[in-house]
Design an enzyme around this catalytic site. Structure first.
Site, PDB file in Angstrom:
ATOM      1  N   LYS A  96      26.728  35.718  28.735  1.00 57.81           N
ATOM      2  CA  LYS A  96      27.883  35.948  27.796  1.00 57.81           C
ATOM      3  C   LYS A  96      29.252  35.081  28.326  1.00 57.81           C
ATOM      4  O   LYS A  96      29.209  34.226  29.415  1.00 57.81           O
ATOM      5  CB  LYS A  96      28.285  37.555  28.226  1.00 57.81           C
TER       6      LYS A  96
ATOM      7  N   TYR B 235      58.437  22.796  40.865  1.00 55.58           N
ATOM      8  CA  TYR B 235      59.391  23.830  40.132  1.00 55.58           C
ATOM      9  C   TYR B 235      59.839  24.898  41.175  1.00 55.58           C
ATOM     10  O   TYR B 235      59.095  25.253  42.145  1.00 55.58           O
ATOM     11  CB  TYR B 235      58.513  24.607  39.385  1.00 55.58           C
TER      12      TYR B 235
HETATM   13  C1  PLP Z   1      28.206  41.303  32.902  1.00 57.51           C
HETATM   14  C2  PLP Z   1      27.008  42.305  32.913  1.00 57.51           C
HETATM   15  C3  PLP Z   1      25.851  41.774  33.826  1.00 57.51           C
HETATM   16  C4  PLP Z   1      25.912  40.692  34.619  1.00 57.51           C
HETATM   17  O1  PLP Z   1      26.473  41.187  35.617  1.00 57.51           O
HETATM   18  P1  PLP Z   1      26.801  40.235  37.055  1.00 57.51           P
HETATM   19  O2  PLP Z   1      27.450  41.164  38.035  1.00 57.51           O
HETATM   20  O3  PLP Z   1      27.453  39.120  36.587  1.00 57.51           O
HETATM   21  O4  PLP Z   1      25.427  39.774  37.541  1.00 57.51           O
HETATM   22  C5  PLP Z   1      24.756  42.841  33.488  1.00 57.51           C
HETATM   23  N1  PLP Z   1      24.765  43.853  32.861  1.00 57.51           N
HETATM   24  C6  PLP Z   1      26.060  44.343  32.123  1.00 57.51           C
HETATM   25  C7  PLP Z   1      25.944  45.351  31.005  1.00 57.51           C
HETATM   26  C8  PLP Z   1      27.052  43.386  32.149  1.00 57.51           C
HETATM   27  O5  PLP Z   1      28.157  43.385  31.274  1.00 57.51           O
END
Ligand code: PLP
Length: 343
Positions: free
Chosen positions: A33, A242
């Site tokens: 994702k 800055y």
């Molecule tokens: C993002 C996510 C994962 C992966 O999690 P990690 O902690 O990055 O391994 C797995 N299951 C769901 C439902 C997620 O939202």
């Protein structure tokens, strides 16, 4: 060329996937994702498919088209947000498997695409996505008749092995799925490390693949090299950047490098950020700007062409700690300006 280089080590990514895979007896999927945690979903997914991953997870159906194109028609692509209004054509055309989160989604799915694959997401306490126990009891037999391909839930505290929430969610997941023939999935990266009772039939690692905590043995996957634009001498008493937050206490040599908070080097990292020339660390000085950071190179005795920021001593998690965040946010913030190179 002034843009910083983001080098992504696909071989290290695949070794991380394999290392997580051998910790379990079950199938290891891959979560890609948010554009593969910022590192490029198509390249990441293709490399992992070649390494043996047969199932991918994305957050939204829109994210799946790059992944489908990269991995071809074989692997399953599961969508955490389920079947949202407007998703039907994408789900059908790209052959996606929505993880259904509610009765409404289930009805939408079976009405729009009867016979099309889907999974079920249950809420076991995180209260983010999925059906709660009461809703699931009402829906379970209808859902079962439609043959879901996977049933999953997600752990809220898996990166804290001693947290009582883990065992509570495990027990509820078992209770809610008892007697089902459907393959089950509970563990992301943290859950894999909790041990075999959390593994079930499919694991869903994300951050561990990309080199982040809680997979402490992960190999780094992302490397960032930032060119030096200019070096200058600064007298004792002069300031850099800055708001004059850094004042030279000695005659100094200062390099200005070509990356800043627009490149995910979050302003809050401030003076905790080190820049590496080989194994030698130089401190960032002054405010991090949008496109530039000052570096004190006085003790180097030379003017480097470029600096690395991610090393064995300064991981995405070290940088995250300096900015008061987590490695996930550093990875996904690296942004689009880098020149990307895959090795
Ligand atoms: C993002 C996510 C994962 C992966 O999690 P990690 O902690 O990055 O391994 C797995 N299951 C769901 C439902 C997620 O939202």
């Amino acid at each position: 060329m002034a843009t910083a280089k983001l080098t992504i080590d696909l071989a290290a990514l695949c070794r991380n996937w394999q290392a997580l895979d051998v910790m379990t007896q079950c199938e290891t999927a891959a979560v890609v994702k948010a554009d593969g945690y910022g590192l490029g979903a198509s390249r990441v997914a293709r490399a992992l498919a070649n390494a043996g991953a047969r199932r991918f997870f994305v957050a939204a159906a829109e994210e799946a088209s790059a992944v489908r194109e990269a991995v071809g028609t074989g692997p399953e692509i599961n969508v955490f947000s389920g079947h949202m209004a407007g998703d039907t054509d994408m789900i059908a055309d790209l052959g996606l498997t929505p993880m259904i989160n509610s009765l409404d989604q289930l009805l939408r799915h079976v009405e729009a695409l009867p016979g099309h694959a889907f999974g079920i997401q249950l809420d076991t306490g995180m209260n983010r996505l999925g059906m709660e126990p009461a809703e699931w009891s009402a829906v379970r037999s209808i859902a079962e008749d439609q043959n879901p391909s996977l049933i999953m839930s997600h752990l809220a505290c898996a990166d804290e092995p001693d947290h009582p929430m883990n065992a509570q969610q495990l027990q509820l997941f078992r209770d809610m799925t008892q007697g089902l023939q459907t393959p089950r999935s509970l563990a992301a990266t943290g859950g894999i490390l909790l041990g075999s009772e959390y593994h079930f039939d499919v694991t869903r690692p994300g951050v561990g693949l990309y080199g982040g905590f809680p997979f402490r043995d992960a190999e780094p996957v992302a490397n960032v090299s930032i060119p030096v634009i200019q070096c200058r001498d600064v007298q004792a008493g002069e300031t850099v950047g800055y708001s004059n937050t850094w004042t030279a206490t000695r005659p100094s040599r200062v390099a200005t490098i070509s990356a800043g908070y627009a490149d995910g080097l979050i302003r809050a990292m401030g003076a905790s950020l080190d820049l590496f020339y080989g194994s030698r660390a130089c401190p960032a000085i002054g405010r991090i700007s949008m496109d530039m950071i000052g570096v004190d190179v006085t003790d180097l005795g030379e003017d480097p062409d470029a600096f690395d920021i991610l090393t064995k001593d300064q991981t995405v998690d070290t940088l995250a700690a300096a900015a008061g965040t987590i490695g996930y946010e550093i990875l996904t913030s690296l942004g689009a300006r880098y020149t990307r190179r895959y090795v």
